[in-house]
Scaffold this motif. Structure first.
Motif, PDB file in Angstrom:
ATOM      1  N   VAL A  78       0.832  -1.201   0.000  1.00  0.00           N
ATOM      2  CA  VAL A  78       0.000   0.000   0.000  1.00  0.00           C
ATOM      3  C   VAL A  78       0.864   1.246   0.000  1.00  0.00           C
ATOM      4  N   THR A  79       0.285   2.329  -0.468  1.00  0.00           N
ATOM      5  CA  THR A  79       0.941   3.621  -0.493  1.00  0.00           C
ATOM      6  C   THR A  79      -0.079   4.685  -0.131  1.00  0.00           C
ATOM      7  N   PRO A  80       0.324   5.782   0.504  1.00  0.00           N
ATOM      8  CA  PRO A  80      -0.655   6.801   0.902  1.00  0.00           C
ATOM      9  C   PRO A  80      -1.315   7.460  -0.298  1.00  0.00           C
ATOM     10  N   ASP A  81      -2.565   7.821  -0.127  1.00  0.00           N
ATOM     11  CA  ASP A  81      -3.297   8.509  -1.191  1.00  0.00           C
ATOM     12  C   ASP A  81      -2.777   9.944  -1.341  1.00  0.00           C
ATOM     13  N   LYS A  82      -2.786  10.431  -2.559  1.00  0.00           N
ATOM     14  CA  LYS A  82      -2.419  11.827  -2.746  1.00  0.00           C
ATOM     15  C   LYS A  82      -3.520  12.708  -2.164  1.00  0.00           C
ATOM     16  N   VAL A  83      -3.113  13.781  -1.534  1.00  0.00           N
ATOM     17  CA  VAL A  83      -4.073  14.656  -0.863  1.00  0.00           C
ATOM     18  C   VAL A  83      -3.833  16.094  -1.286  1.00  0.00           C
ATOM     19  N   SER A  84      -4.924  16.814  -1.435  1.00  0.00           N
ATOM     20  CA  SER A  84      -4.865  18.237  -1.728  1.00  0.00           C
ATOM     21  C   SER A  84      -5.373  18.978  -0.506  1.00  0.00           C
ATOM     22  N   CYS A  85      -4.494  19.740   0.117  1.00  0.00           N
ATOM     23  CA  CYS A  85      -4.820  20.383   1.385  1.00  0.00           C
ATOM     24  C   CYS A  85      -4.859  21.896   1.235  1.00  0.00           C
ATOM     25  N   ALA A  86      -5.815  22.479   1.899  1.00  0.00           N
ATOM     26  CA  ALA A  86      -5.890  23.939   1.949  1.00  0.00           C
ATOM     27  C   ALA A  86      -5.193  24.393   3.215  1.00  0.00           C
ATOM     28  N   LEU A  87      -3.883  24.564   3.129  1.00  0.00           N
ATOM     29  CA  LEU A  87      -3.108  24.956   4.291  1.00  0.00           C
ATOM     30  C   LEU A  87      -3.145  26.474   4.442  1.00  0.00           C
ATOM     31  N   PRO A  88      -3.437  26.961   5.641  1.00  0.00           N
ATOM     32  CA  PRO A  88      -3.504  28.416   5.851  1.00  0.00           C
ATOM     33  C   PRO A  88      -2.127  29.061   5.839  1.00  0.00           C
ATOM     34  N   LYS A  89      -2.103  30.355   5.739  1.00  0.00           N
ATOM     35  CA  LYS A  89      -0.841  31.076   5.811  1.00  0.00           C
ATOM     36  C   LYS A  89      -0.360  31.117   7.249  1.00  0.00           C
ATOM     37  N   ALA A  90       0.940  31.170   7.400  1.00  0.00           N
ATOM     38  CA  ALA A  90       1.531  31.269   8.730  1.00  0.00           C
ATOM     39  C   ALA A  90       2.583  32.372   8.688  1.00  0.00           C
ATOM     40  N   THR A  91       2.254  33.486   9.274  1.00  0.00           N
ATOM     41  CA  THR A  91       3.167  34.631   9.258  1.00  0.00           C
ATOM     42  C   THR A  91       3.521  35.117  10.657  1.00  0.00           C
ATOM     43  N   VAL A  92       2.731  34.714  11.646  1.00  0.00           N
ATOM     44  CA  VAL A  92       3.007  35.094  13.025  1.00  0.00           C
ATOM     45  C   VAL A  92       2.882  33.850  13.901  1.00  0.00           C
ATOM     46  N   ARG A  93       3.321  33.979  15.141  1.00  0.00           N
ATOM     47  CA  ARG A  93       3.336  32.829  16.052  1.00  0.00           C
ATOM     48  C   ARG A  93       1.943  32.224  16.234  1.00  0.00           C
ATOM     49  N   ALA A  94       0.920  33.048  16.256  1.00  0.00           N
ATOM     50  CA  ALA A  94      -0.438  32.543  16.469  1.00  0.00           C
ATOM     51  C   ALA A  94      -0.917  31.677  15.311  1.00  0.00           C
ATOM     52  N   ASP A  95      -0.246  31.739  14.163  1.00  0.00           N
ATOM     53  CA  ASP A  95      -0.659  30.957  12.994  1.00  0.00           C
ATOM     54  C   ASP A  95      -0.130  29.529  13.031  1.00  0.00           C
ATOM     55  N   ILE A  96       0.810  29.257  13.911  1.00  0.00           N
ATOM     56  CA  ILE A  96       1.482  27.950  13.892  1.00  0.00           C
ATOM     57  C   ILE A  96       0.512  26.819  14.216  1.00  0.00           C
ATOM     58  N   GLU A  97      -0.267  26.985  15.268  1.00  0.00           N
ATOM     59  CA  GLU A  97      -1.179  25.901  15.664  1.00  0.00           C
ATOM     60  C   GLU A  97      -2.205  25.580  14.583  1.00  0.00           C
ATOM     61  N   PRO A  98      -2.951  26.564  14.036  1.00  0.00           N
ATOM     62  CA  PRO A  98      -3.913  26.209  12.980  1.00  0.00           C
ATOM     63  C   PRO A  98      -3.258  25.629  11.733  1.00  0.00           C
ATOM     64  N   PHE A  99      -2.035  26.069  11.430  1.00  0.00           N
ATOM     65  CA  PHE A  99      -1.335  25.511  10.270  1.00  0.00           C
ATOM     66  C   PHE A  99      -1.031  24.042  10.503  1.00  0.00           C
ATOM     67  N   LEU A 100      -0.486  23.707  11.676  1.00  0.00           N
ATOM     68  CA  LEU A 100      -0.134  22.315  11.955  1.00  0.00           C
ATOM     69  C   LEU A 100      -1.375  21.432  12.055  1.00  0.00           C
ATOM     70  N   ARG A 101      -2.455  21.952  12.590  1.00  0.00           N
ATOM     71  CA  ARG A 101      -3.696  21.166  12.664  1.00  0.00           C
ATOM     72  C   ARG A 101      -4.230  20.869  11.264  1.00  0.00           C
ATOM     73  N   ALA A 102      -4.143  21.839  10.367  1.00  0.00           N
ATOM     74  CA  ALA A 102      -4.588  21.622   8.989  1.00  0.00           C
ATOM     75  C   ALA A 102      -3.712  20.585   8.293  1.00  0.00           C
ATOM     76  N   GLU A 103      -2.403  20.672   8.527  1.00  0.00           N
ATOM     77  CA  GLU A 103      -1.505  19.685   7.921  1.00  0.00           C
ATOM     78  C   GLU A 103      -1.745  18.295   8.500  1.00  0.00           C
ATOM     79  N   LEU A 104      -1.999  18.222   9.797  1.00  0.00           N
ATOM     80  CA  LEU A 104      -2.259  16.936  10.434  1.00  0.00           C
ATOM     81  C   LEU A 104      -3.476  16.259   9.815  1.00  0.00           C
ATOM     82  N   LYS A 105      -4.513  17.036   9.537  1.00  0.00           N
ATOM     83  CA  LYS A 105      -5.700  16.474   8.886  1.00  0.00           C
ATOM     84  C   LYS A 105      -5.352  15.930   7.498  1.00  0.00           C
TER      85      LYS A 105
END
Length: 286
Positions: A78-105
């Motif tokens: 097996v191999t992982p499926d290709k995924v298209s993710c809408a990752l948010p922008k990360a320009t300040v420290r407060a953006d790190i958590e939502p960015f990583l949560r989006a990538e985790l999904k």
């Protein structure tokens, strides 16, 4: 004339004797009441057929090493499926958590079908922002996977020190996600229970390198899934791989050559069997 009469009388007497014998035989065989007499022969016990025996024997129990190089993640093709993710922008420290949560999904979406096809249970994980839990090293800049509670512990302050480059942020979580996969398919437990792990320090370190290089290879597969789905460019993926290969600082770790080998093997892999470090030679995990 007298001879013929005597002969007839003798024949008649013989007939009467035979008839009498027959009556006696009948009476003895049926009893006086005419019912069949009980048999005096010893009873014959029913002989039950022995159950069929099979020449096949039960397979021996799987050893801890079987659970490693023969893990379902490797044998299922097996191999992982290709995924298209809408990752948010990360320009300040407060953006790190939502960015990583989006990538985790995104990573969950890529690997969940893989584990299901391999017959392994899938469980998502989560991001935790308290860097003091689960023996997290506060000096570590990236997420730290904790198998005890199935979470990634993150220090946003340390990540912010590196800036907010998109490829850097993607690479942080992708690199640690392989630990989560190994936990789900039982590789971490099997490695911990290896009998030979405690024999010599050299054997212990080799087993540790096999696990780390497997994480690198699975991380390469994660990057390939993100790249094929358009969430990551090929140039960004190559930059992440080169950065990982050059970031080696552990004297007990694998060589840069082997780190790069397994990272690129995962990125180019057709299925997860290409990441089976447990079946590799000692030279390939040095």
């Amino acid at each position: 004339m007298m001879l013929r009469i005597r002969t007839k009388i003798a024949l008649l007497a013989g007939v009467l004797v035979l008839a009498a014998v027959a009556v006696v035989v009948v009476i003895r065989s049926t009893g006086e009441s005419g019912e069949p007499a009980p048999s005096t022969a010893a009873p014959v016990e029913a002989v039950q057929a022995a159950p069929p025996t099979s020449s096949a024997t039960s397979p021996p129990p799987r050893t801890e090493h079987d659970k490693l190089d023969g893990n379902q993640l490797f044998v299922a093709g097996v191999t992982p499926d290709k995924v298209s993710c809408a990752l948010p922008k990360a320009t300040v420290r407060a953006d790190i958590e939502p960015f990583l949560r989006a990538e985790l999904k995104c990573l969950d979406d890529a690997w969940r079908p893989v584990l299901e096809r391999a017959g392994a249970p899938f469980e998502s994980t989560e991001i935790a922002l308290d860097p003091t839990l689960c023996r997290f090293d506060p000096a570590e800049r990236g997420p730290h996977y904790c198998a005890r509670d199935n979470k990634f512990y993150v220090s946003p302050a340390k990540i912010a020190e590196e800036g907010f480059e998109r490829a850097f942020l993607i690479g942080l979580l992708s690199q640690r996600y392989g630990n989560h996969l190994m936990d789900l398919v039982g590789i971490n437990d099997a490695r911990a229970n290896l009998p030979q792990a405690a024999t010599t320090e050299a054997a212990k370190q080799e087993n540790l390198r096999r696990a780390i290089l497997l994480t690198d290879c699975l991380s390469g597969m994660s990057l390939a899934a993100l790249t094929s789905g358009g969430s990551l460019t090929d140039a960004e993926a190559r930059k992440i791989i080169t950065g990982w290969q050059n970031a080696i600082g552990d004297p007990d770790g694998a060589t840069k050559k082997n780190v790069g080998k397994w990272l690129n093997a995962g990125f180019a892999a057709k299925d997860a069997s290409a990441c089976n470090t447990w079946a590799a030679s000692s030279a390939d995990v040095a």
